[in-house]
Design an enzyme around this catalytic site. Structure first.
Site, PDB file in Angstrom:
ATOM      1  N   GLY A 235      21.979   5.361  -3.300  1.00 27.20           N
ATOM      2  CA  GLY A 235      23.118   6.253  -3.254  1.00 27.20           C
ATOM      3  C   GLY A 235      23.315   6.941  -4.580  1.00 27.20           C
ATOM      4  O   GLY A 235      22.480   6.845  -5.491  1.00 27.20           O
ATOM      5  N   VAL A 239      21.721   1.349  -6.219  1.00 22.38           N
ATOM      6  CA  VAL A 239      20.570   1.033  -5.377  1.00 22.38           C
ATOM      7  C   VAL A 239      20.941  -0.214  -4.583  1.00 22.38           C
ATOM      8  O   VAL A 239      21.522  -1.158  -5.135  1.00 22.38           O
ATOM      9  CB  VAL A 239      19.308   0.757  -6.220  1.00 22.38           C
ATOM     10  CG1 VAL A 239      18.135   0.377  -5.330  1.00 22.38           C
ATOM     11  CG2 VAL A 239      18.966   1.961  -7.073  1.00 22.38           C
ATOM     12  N   VAL A 240      20.664  -0.208  -3.279  1.00 20.84           N
ATOM     13  CA  VAL A 240      20.995  -1.350  -2.433  1.00 20.84           C
ATOM     14  C   VAL A 240      19.715  -2.107  -2.094  1.00 20.84           C
ATOM     15  O   VAL A 240      18.749  -1.514  -1.599  1.00 20.84           O
ATOM     16  CB  VAL A 240      21.711  -0.908  -1.143  1.00 20.84           C
ATOM     17  CG1 VAL A 240      22.084  -2.129  -0.306  1.00 20.84           C
ATOM     18  CG2 VAL A 240      22.961  -0.098  -1.478  1.00 20.84           C
ATOM     19  N   LYS A 253      24.352  -4.565  -3.855  1.00 18.57           N
ATOM     20  CA  LYS A 253      24.632  -3.201  -4.289  1.00 18.57           C
ATOM     21  C   LYS A 253      24.634  -3.195  -5.812  1.00 18.57           C
ATOM     22  O   LYS A 253      25.584  -3.635  -6.447  1.00 18.57           O
ATOM     23  CB  LYS A 253      25.986  -2.727  -3.735  1.00 18.57           C
ATOM     24  CG  LYS A 253      26.294  -1.269  -3.976  1.00 18.57           C
ATOM     25  CD  LYS A 253      27.592  -0.879  -3.255  1.00 18.57           C
ATOM     26  CE  LYS A 253      27.898   0.602  -3.387  1.00 18.57           C
ATOM     27  NZ  LYS A 253      29.120   0.994  -2.656  1.00 18.57           N
ATOM     28  N   ASP A 350      35.621   8.201   3.052  1.00 19.54           N
ATOM     29  CA  ASP A 350      34.227   8.642   3.196  1.00 19.54           C
ATOM     30  C   ASP A 350      33.627   8.112   4.490  1.00 19.54           C
ATOM     31  O   ASP A 350      32.488   7.658   4.525  1.00 19.54           O
ATOM     32  CB  ASP A 350      33.405   8.183   1.989  1.00 19.54           C
ATOM     33  CG  ASP A 350      32.093   8.966   1.845  1.00 19.54           C
ATOM     34  OD1 ASP A 350      31.986  10.060   2.445  1.00 19.54           O
ATOM     35  OD2 ASP A 350      31.185   8.483   1.148  1.00 19.54           O
TER      36      ASP A 350
END
Length: 495
Positions: A235, A239-240, A253, A350
């Site tokens: 994202g 980084v996930v 996350k 969101d």
């Protein structure tokens, strides 16, 4: 120079000068398309290099050859690399006339979609995806088109990410590839290495984090207990990873380094952490703990194994049944009812299919609370615009207008919920008539109070709910509870 050119040389010169009509007449008179010009190139090769789709098609139909041949790539790779959109469109639209190049790989294991994403050609990316190019294909280094897009410096990055299934604003950090390749759980704190406390701008920032952890009663997990596995998502801020903690599969996350070193970014981390620590609901992602003893702060949450709602709608081989669509819509609404029933209400801000995770039984988990705020805290914040506080296709009109900041409340989530219903029940993005390249035109539609288009394929009772959700006056929009009751009551009509 005199009349030293042969008929075929004249043909090549006409093609070089893009004189299509004269070239076609020569071909009709028997000109040989496979003789070479003075530089040793065939006419088909010249047409390819120019991106001349009309003459390329004619020459291909009469057995023209690419001389010299391409090295380790297809004609589609070449057309994409040189941004010849018309030629790309021709290859894709005519699968019977041309070989199926769309998922073919070059010597680097890259498809044409890899090339287009890497070079920032959003129109070509859209074309390739329209004709079912594989968005998750990996090159010889294990990178997908999305990975290459993120590593690029393209000004079209956000548009390409939206096409590839992510509409987030991406903020690139220096040497992004290094952070991804490094195994973060192997980095240790020592006097000889960069460590967490030395990267904080002031001791006050670290103190603020420790106080927030104590107040929120969030488990503090030592990084040595956590195993990082493969990357499952990227994202704008993180980084996930898929990971493991005490024998349990988890999602990790990992935030970019600025969240440790900047007071402003650290505050964002704390806010998301505090929101997640307060919520417990079957349709909301569960926070399990945090790691703060490494340079990159990490949130640890439950892992949803299957995919995002966006992938289920647009990428799955099995279309969603009407029963599945209602189940998904009801669960998202249930999660929203819970968030809005808090005191003060929690606003997600969101909501979109990319942030709704789906397991194999079609159970929903709403995720990504990076923009979520309690209503009282949100009202006091500086109101920003556009993608800074959401994703354009799902943003309520009041989010674009600073003068209406006082009217911003749970209604922004209700508008987004209506947009999600459009996608769930029709398979189309909200405002689907506006291309990704022109996504800012949505603001123009909102400014002029144009009704959001609701596809006629959606059941009429659901269309009515969407219309109410996307009312331009926030106070006219129904509550999540009312929407839930309506969905449950009309579901039986379609089962």
């Amino acid at each position: 120079m005199g009349n030293q050119f042969t008929q075929q040389s004249s043909l090549s010169s006409l093609i070089e000068n893009q004189d299509l009509m004269a070239a076609v007449k020569l071909l009709q008179n028997g000109a040989n398309p496979n003789e070479l010009n003075q530089k040793g190139k065939s006419c088909l090769r010249l047409a390819l290099e120019q991106g001349n789709s009309q003459i390329y098609r004619i020459l291909h139909q009469i057995s023209g050859e690419i001389i010299p041949p391409l090295v380790n790539e297809t004609p589609l790779h070449h057309a994409v690399r040189h941004n010849h959109t018309k030629l790309v469109r021709m290859f894709l639209r005519n699968p019977t006339a041309f070989p199926n190049y769309k998922n073919a790989k070059n010597s680097e294991g890259q498809t044409s979609l890899h090339i287009a994403a890497m070079l920032g050609y959003s129109e070509i990316v859209a074309l390739l995806l329209k004709y079912n190019a594989q968005a998750d294909s990996k090159d010889k280094y294990g990178k997908t088109p999305r990975d290459l897009a993120i590593e690029s410096d393209s000004p079209q990055l956000n548009e390409i990410l939206e096409l590839l299934g992510s509409e987030e604003l991406i903020v690139r950090t220096p040497n992004p590839g290094k952070e991804v390749k490094e195994s973060p759980h192997m980095r240790r704190i020592s006097s000889k290495s960069t460590h967490f406390s030395s990267q904080i701008d002031s001791e006050n920032n670290l103190l603020a984090l420790e106080v927030a952890l104590k107040d929120s009663l969030i488990p503090l997990i030592p990084s040595e207990e956590v195993k990082f596995c493969e990357i499952i998502n990227r994202g704008s801020s993180c980084v996930v990873y898929k990971g493991m903690w005490r024998g349990t599969d988890i999602a990790i996350k990992q935030f970019k380094i600025e969240y440790s070193t900047s007071a402003k970014e650290l505050e964002k981390f704390i806010k998301e952490m505090q929101i997640l620590s307060k919520i417990r609901h079957p349709n909301l992602i569960l926070l399990m703990g945090v790691c703060i003893d490494q340079p990159n702060l990490c949130l640890l949450s439950e892992l949803v194994q299957n995919c995002s709602l966006f992938q289920a709608i647009h990428k799955s081989q099995k279309p969603l049944t009407i029963e599945n669509r209602f189940k998904i819509a009801i669960q998202i609404t249930q999660g929203l009812v819970y968030l809005h029933s808090n005191n003060p209400p929690i606003i997600h801000r969101d909501l979109k299919p990319e942030n709704c995770l789906l397991d194999e039984s079609f159970n929903i988990k709403i995720a990504d609370f990076g923009l979520a705020r309690p209503l009282t805290r949100f009202i006091g914040e500086e109101i920003q615009t556009t993608v800074c506080i959401g994703t354009t296709r799902f943003m309520a009109p009041e989010l674009f207008d600073k003068s209406k900041s006082k009217s911003i409340g749970v209604g922004v989530d209700i508008w987004a919920l209506g947009c999600i219903f459009i996608e769930v029940f029709s398979g189309k993005r909200p405002w689907s008539h506006i291309s990704t390249a022109d996504v800012n035109c949505i603001y123009y539609e909102l400014f002029n109070k144009k009704p959001i288009p609701i596809p006629t394929c959606i059941p009429e009772p659901v269309r009515k709910i969407i219309s109410k959700c996307c009312d331009y006056f926030p106070l006219n929009r129904p509550t999540a509870s009312n929407i839930l009751h309506e969905l449950i009551s009309i579901k039986s009509q379609f089962m």
